[in-house]
Design an enzyme around this catalytic site. Structure first.
Site, short mmCIF file in Angstrom:
data_model
loop_
_atom_site.label_atom_id
_atom_site.label_comp_id
_atom_site.label_asym_id
_atom_site.label_seq_id
_atom_site.Cartn_x
_atom_site.Cartn_y
_atom_site.Cartn_z
N GLY A 46 -9.26 -10.85 -9.63
CA GLY A 46 -10.31 -10.70 -8.63
C GLY A 46 -10.76 -12.06 -8.16
O GLY A 46 -10.49 -13.09 -8.81
N GLN A 51 -16.43 -18.26 -4.69
CA GLN A 51 -15.67 -19.06 -5.65
C GLN A 51 -14.77 -20.11 -4.96
O GLN A 51 -14.29 -21.03 -5.61
CB GLN A 51 -14.83 -18.17 -6.57
CG GLN A 51 -15.70 -17.31 -7.50
CD GLN A 51 -14.87 -16.42 -8.39
OE1 GLN A 51 -14.49 -15.32 -7.99
NE2 GLN A 51 -14.57 -16.88 -9.59
N CYS A 94 -13.46 -15.64 -16.13
CA CYS A 94 -13.90 -15.99 -14.77
C CYS A 94 -13.14 -17.24 -14.35
O CYS A 94 -13.09 -18.22 -15.10
CB CYS A 94 -15.40 -16.24 -14.75
SG CYS A 94 -16.01 -16.62 -13.09
N LEU A 95 -12.57 -17.18 -13.14
CA LEU A 95 -11.80 -18.34 -12.66
C LEU A 95 -12.70 -19.55 -12.44
O LEU A 95 -12.20 -20.68 -12.41
CB LEU A 95 -11.06 -17.97 -11.37
CG LEU A 95 -10.02 -16.84 -11.51
CD1 LEU A 95 -9.44 -16.46 -10.16
CD2 LEU A 95 -8.92 -17.23 -12.49
N HIS A 136 -18.29 -7.43 -11.82
CA HIS A 136 -18.17 -8.89 -11.97
C HIS A 136 -18.15 -9.57 -10.60
O HIS A 136 -18.85 -10.56 -10.38
CB HIS A 136 -16.88 -9.18 -12.76
CG HIS A 136 -16.57 -10.62 -12.99
ND1 HIS A 136 -16.55 -11.18 -14.24
CD2 HIS A 136 -16.24 -11.62 -12.13
CE1 HIS A 136 -16.24 -12.46 -14.15
NE2 HIS A 136 -16.03 -12.75 -12.87
N GLU A 137 -17.38 -9.01 -9.66
CA GLU A 137 -17.23 -9.64 -8.34
C GLU A 137 -18.49 -9.45 -7.49
O GLU A 137 -18.89 -10.37 -6.76
CB GLU A 137 -16.00 -9.11 -7.61
CG GLU A 137 -14.67 -9.31 -8.34
CD GLU A 137 -14.39 -10.76 -8.74
OE1 GLU A 137 -14.93 -11.68 -8.12
OE2 GLU A 137 -13.62 -10.96 -9.70
N HIS A 140 -20.90 -11.95 -8.41
CA HIS A 140 -20.63 -13.25 -7.77
C HIS A 140 -21.29 -13.32 -6.38
O HIS A 140 -21.84 -14.36 -6.01
CB HIS A 140 -19.13 -13.48 -7.58
CG HIS A 140 -18.45 -14.14 -8.75
ND1 HIS A 140 -18.84 -15.35 -9.26
CD2 HIS A 140 -17.36 -13.76 -9.48
CE1 HIS A 140 -18.03 -15.69 -10.27
NE2 HIS A 140 -17.13 -14.74 -10.42
O1 K1U Z 1 -13.97 -13.38 -10.53
C1 K1U Z 1 -13.19 -14.02 -11.20
O2 K1U Z 1 -13.51 -15.09 -11.65
C2 K1U Z 1 -11.82 -13.46 -11.51
C3 K1U Z 1 -11.73 -12.82 -12.87
C4 K1U Z 1 -12.00 -11.33 -12.73
C5 K1U Z 1 -12.32 -10.57 -13.98
C6 K1U Z 1 -11.54 -10.66 -15.12
C7 K1U Z 1 -11.84 -9.91 -16.24
C8 K1U Z 1 -12.91 -9.06 -16.23
C9 K1U Z 1 -13.69 -8.99 -15.12
C10 K1U Z 1 -13.39 -9.73 -13.98
C11 K1U Z 1 -10.31 -13.08 -13.39
O3 K1U Z 1 -9.37 -12.70 -12.79
S1 K1U Z 1 -10.15 -13.96 -14.87
C12 K1U Z 1 -8.39 -13.97 -15.15
C13 K1U Z 1 -7.87 -12.67 -15.66
O4 K1U Z 1 -8.62 -11.82 -16.09
C14 K1U Z 1 -6.41 -12.41 -15.65
C15 K1U Z 1 -5.50 -13.34 -15.18
C16 K1U Z 1 -4.14 -13.06 -15.18
C17 K1U Z 1 -3.68 -11.87 -15.65
C18 K1U Z 1 -4.56 -10.93 -16.13
C19 K1U Z 1 -5.93 -11.20 -16.12
ZN ZN Z 2 -15.76 -14.65 -11.95
#
Ligand code: K1U
Ligand code: ZN
Length: 185
Positions: A46, A51, A94-95, A136-137, A140
């Site tokens: 996401g 971001q 979270c990225l 989560h999004e 944000h």
């Molecule tokens: O919003 C963001 O920072 C993105 C975040 C979204 C998220 C992840 C987990 C739970 C709720 C919301 C991410 O994408 S973190 C990376 C991640 O979860 C992932 C990356 C590669 C493969 C699988 C998962």
């Molecule tokens: Zn995030």
């Protein structure tokens, strides 16, 4: 399409409330394309526009597994209009807070109203990972981070770590908050 830089904690732009999208033209499509490219490159499941430093209520998502075809989803001006009493706990990342993962409890199911890329109203009832990721999004877009849902002790530890890392990356470029806490300027 371009991969944009993802802004990292403690960048104060992450605390901004994003603006409602009112224009559904070429510029929005370019932003969405760039968000998908950035999200896939990260990689993430996401991404909210803030971001990448764009304070517009735009969210991209793709929850397809590695061996499945891509399932890109776009949520514009998304808002939660219903949430279950039942809670679910997921380990979130979270990225904008790289390499930190923590369990977060949220409503297990949510009803979300949003606009699609053409500005057409849509509604979705979500559970599982989709419900967690949407919350989560949408957080944000309201300047809320997943660390706001964990204990103060853990949050303070994360903030300290990322403030220190930011100081090492750009010495002399302390954020306003840091200057106050260190009695500088
Ligand atoms: O919003 C963001 O920072 C993105 C975040 C979204 C998220 C992840 C987990 C739970 C709720 C919301 C991410 O994408 S973190 C990376 C991640 O979860 C992932 C990356 C590669 C493969 C699988 C998962
Ligand atoms: Zn995030």
């Amino acid at each position: 399409m371009s991969v944009r830089e993802i802004i990292i904690l403690p960048d104060q732009r992450l605390r901004q409330k994003s603006a409602t999208v009112t224009s559904f033209g070429k510029e929005l499509r370019k932003l969405v394309d760039d968000m998908f490219e950035t999200m896939y490159a990260a990689p993430g499941i996401g991404l909210a526009a803030i971001q990448i430093g764009v304070a517009q209520r735009v969210v991209t998502m793709d929850l397809a597994k590695k061996d499945e075809p891509k399932q890109p989803q776009v949520f514009i001006n998304a808002e939660i209009v219903g949430a279950s009493e039942e809670k679910a706990t997921y380990e979130e990342g979270c990225l904008s807070i790289p390499e930190y993962y923590e369990e977060v409890e949220r409503p297990a199911a949510v009803k979300v109203k949003f606009l699609d890329i053409d500005g057409k109203p849509q509604e979705i009832e979500a559970n599982g990972l989709l419900a967690t990721c949407l919350q989560h999004e949408i957080d944000h877009t309201n300047g809320v981070l997943f660390i706001d849902h964990i204990s103060k002790l853990k949050r303070d530890m994360v903030m300290k770590k990322f403030k220190k890392a930011a100081q090492h990356a750009t010495p002399g470029a302390l954020a306003k908050d840091d200057k106050q806490s260190h009695h500088i300027g």
